[in-house]
Design an enzyme around this catalytic site. Structure first.
Site, PDB file in Angstrom:
ATOM      1  N   LYS A 124       0.828  -1.210   0.000  1.00 22.81           N
ATOM      2  CA  LYS A 124       0.000   0.000   0.000  1.00 22.81           C
ATOM      3  C   LYS A 124       0.863   1.261   0.000  1.00 22.81           C
ATOM      4  O   LYS A 124       0.617   2.183  -0.765  1.00 22.81           O
ATOM      5  CB  LYS A 124      -0.903   0.060   1.249  1.00 22.81           C
ATOM      6  N   ARG A 154      11.557  -1.633  11.163  1.00 27.08           N
ATOM      7  CA  ARG A 154      10.484  -1.149  12.025  1.00 27.08           C
ATOM      8  C   ARG A 154      10.326  -2.081  13.222  1.00 27.08           C
ATOM      9  O   ARG A 154      10.329  -3.297  13.047  1.00 27.08           O
ATOM     10  CB  ARG A 154       9.169  -1.115  11.242  1.00 27.08           C
ATOM     11  N   ARG A 188      11.865  -5.891   4.883  1.00 34.79           N
ATOM     12  CA  ARG A 188      11.585  -4.450   4.784  1.00 34.79           C
ATOM     13  C   ARG A 188      12.493  -3.626   5.695  1.00 34.79           C
ATOM     14  O   ARG A 188      12.660  -3.927   6.861  1.00 34.79           O
ATOM     15  CB  ARG A 188      10.125  -4.219   5.170  1.00 34.79           C
ATOM     16  N   ARG A 191      -0.391  -8.809  13.601  1.00 32.63           N
ATOM     17  CA  ARG A 191      -0.945  -7.825  12.657  1.00 32.63           C
ATOM     18  C   ARG A 191      -1.720  -8.515  11.543  1.00 32.63           C
ATOM     19  O   ARG A 191      -2.750  -8.016  11.099  1.00 32.63           O
ATOM     20  CB  ARG A 191       0.186  -6.968  12.073  1.00 32.63           C
ATOM     21  N   ARG A 216      -9.549   0.670   8.861  1.00 36.70           N
ATOM     22  CA  ARG A 216      -9.018  -0.652   9.174  1.00 36.70           C
ATOM     23  C   ARG A 216     -10.031  -1.524   9.905  1.00 36.70           C
ATOM     24  O   ARG A 216      -9.745  -2.672  10.190  1.00 36.70           O
ATOM     25  CB  ARG A 216      -7.806  -0.487  10.078  1.00 36.70           C
TER      26      ARG A 216
HETATM   27  P1  ADP Z   1       1.065  -2.140   7.998  1.00 37.09           P
HETATM   28  O1  ADP Z   1      -0.023  -1.839   7.023  1.00 37.09           O
HETATM   29  O2  ADP Z   1       2.298  -2.677   7.344  1.00 37.09           O
HETATM   30  O3  ADP Z   1       0.615  -2.966   9.182  1.00 37.09           O
HETATM   31  P2  ADP Z   1       0.983   0.579   9.041  1.00 37.09           P
HETATM   32  O4  ADP Z   1       2.134   1.497   9.003  1.00 37.09           O
HETATM   33  O5  ADP Z   1      -0.213   0.905   8.204  1.00 37.09           O
HETATM   34  O6  ADP Z   1       1.594  -0.830   8.673  1.00 37.09           O
HETATM   35  O7  ADP Z   1       0.469   0.426  10.552  1.00 37.09           O
HETATM   36  C1  ADP Z   1       1.333   0.155  11.618  1.00 37.09           C
HETATM   37  C2  ADP Z   1       0.532   0.075  12.938  1.00 37.09           C
HETATM   38  O8  ADP Z   1      -0.090   1.349  13.208  1.00 37.09           O
HETATM   39  C3  ADP Z   1      -0.632  -0.915  12.957  1.00 37.09           C
HETATM   40  O9  ADP Z   1      -0.220  -2.225  13.282  1.00 37.09           O
HETATM   41  C4  ADP Z   1      -1.547  -0.299  14.025  1.00 37.09           C
HETATM   42  O10 ADP Z   1      -1.085  -0.570  15.330  1.00 37.09           O
HETATM   43  C5  ADP Z   1      -1.385   1.188  13.774  1.00 37.09           C
HETATM   44  N1  ADP Z   1      -2.416   1.703  12.816  1.00 37.09           N
HETATM   45  C6  ADP Z   1      -2.200   2.164  11.568  1.00 37.09           C
HETATM   46  N2  ADP Z   1      -3.339   2.555  10.984  1.00 37.09           N
HETATM   47  C7  ADP Z   1      -4.329   2.313  11.893  1.00 37.09           C
HETATM   48  C8  ADP Z   1      -5.740   2.484  11.907  1.00 37.09           C
HETATM   49  N3  ADP Z   1      -6.391   2.967  10.827  1.00 37.09           N
HETATM   50  N4  ADP Z   1      -6.420   2.125  13.015  1.00 37.09           N
HETATM   51  C9  ADP Z   1      -5.797   1.649  14.090  1.00 37.09           C
HETATM   52  N5  ADP Z   1      -4.477   1.449  14.149  1.00 37.09           N
HETATM   53  C10 ADP Z   1      -3.738   1.774  13.074  1.00 37.09           C
END
Ligand code: ADP
Length: 218
Positions: free
Chosen positions: A13, A164, A127, A175, A88
């Site tokens: 994404k 990360r 990554r 996740r 999400r």
């Molecule tokens: P990825 O899609 O690779 O899991 P992100 O950078 O989008 O990585 O998200 C990292 C973390 O940030 C998630 O595991 C969650 O804890 C938090 N997060 C991100 N976006 C949201 C969201 N829309 N709602 C709740 N938590 C979020």
């Protein structure tokens, strides 16, 4: 163009969003990036989010929704935006609908990026991010020697790469579980609204970008 990219962790994404930013000159809004910035700054919001992120759980809806409301209020989103990592869960999707209705900017499309589970784990394991310019690379798919030739645009030196903290094996498994349980239901939700487009997001970057462009054009 107002779109959502929907996909599991590691589905690409972020990478594809950045390419859309260059092509369409609309901002990428990544809740993950916004949250990581808050954590790095040590704001109250960051402190509240940190524990959930480290454990691979979702951060509380009200925190994320507050950030999104604020971000969508900024003037650079008038011509469109790419939502990456948001919504999400169903509550976030419904809140987004309402917010966009209020500001008269409904979504044009939601694109689902499909990647097989084994490939997701592999991509996440490789990554790395440059701590100076933020570029995200994958050690497993980069051609040999490519990274050594590159210079960080911020420092002029080789990139300083880090992994990360939530990209470790245990957190990644959590996740992916959260994605299955809470985010996957959004596929039906957006399909019901006639917004859903799905693409195969395996293969090289260019191929996936081309499929994405096609999905958005169709
Ligand atoms: P990825 O899609 O690779 O899991 P992100 O950078 O989008 O990585 O998200 C990292 C973390 O940030 C998630 O595991 C969650 O804890 C938090 N997060 C991100 N976006 C949201 C969201 N829309 N709602 C709740 N938590 C979020």
């Amino acid at each position: 163009m107002r779109i959502v990219l929907l996909g599991a962790p590691g589905s690409g994404k972020g990478t594809q969003s950045q390419r859309l930013v260059e092509r369409h000159h609309i901002p990428q809004i990544s809740t993950g990036d916004l949250l990581r910035a808050a954590v790095a700054k040590g704001t109250l919001l960051g402190l509240q989010a940190q524990e959930a992120m480290a454990a691979g759980r979702l951060v509380a809806d009200e925190i994320v929704l507050g950030m999104i409301r604020e971000r969508l209020g900024e003037s650079d989103t008038r011509e469109g935006f790419i939502l990456d990592g948001f919504p999400r869960n169903l509550a976030q999707a419904r809140a987004l609908d309402e917010l966009l209705r209020t500001i008269g900017q409904p979504l044009d499309a939601v694109v689902q990026l499909n990647v097989d589970y084994g490939e997701l784990s592999r991509r996440i394991a490789g990554r790395r991010t440059c701590s100076d310019c933020g570029r995200v690379v994958n050690l497993l798919t980069l051609p040999a020697g490519a990274l050594e030739q590159e210079r960080c645009p911020k420092t002029g030196q080789p990139h300083r790469l880090f992994q990360r903290p939530d990209d470790n094996e245990a957190t990644v498994a959590q996740r992916l579980r959260v994605y299955d349980e809470q985010t996957c239901p959004l596929v039906d939700y957006f399909r019901g609204q006639g917004l859903l487009r799905s693409i195969d997001a395996e293969g090289d970057l260019e191929t996936v970008s081309a499929r994405l462009a096609q999905a958005l054009a169709g």
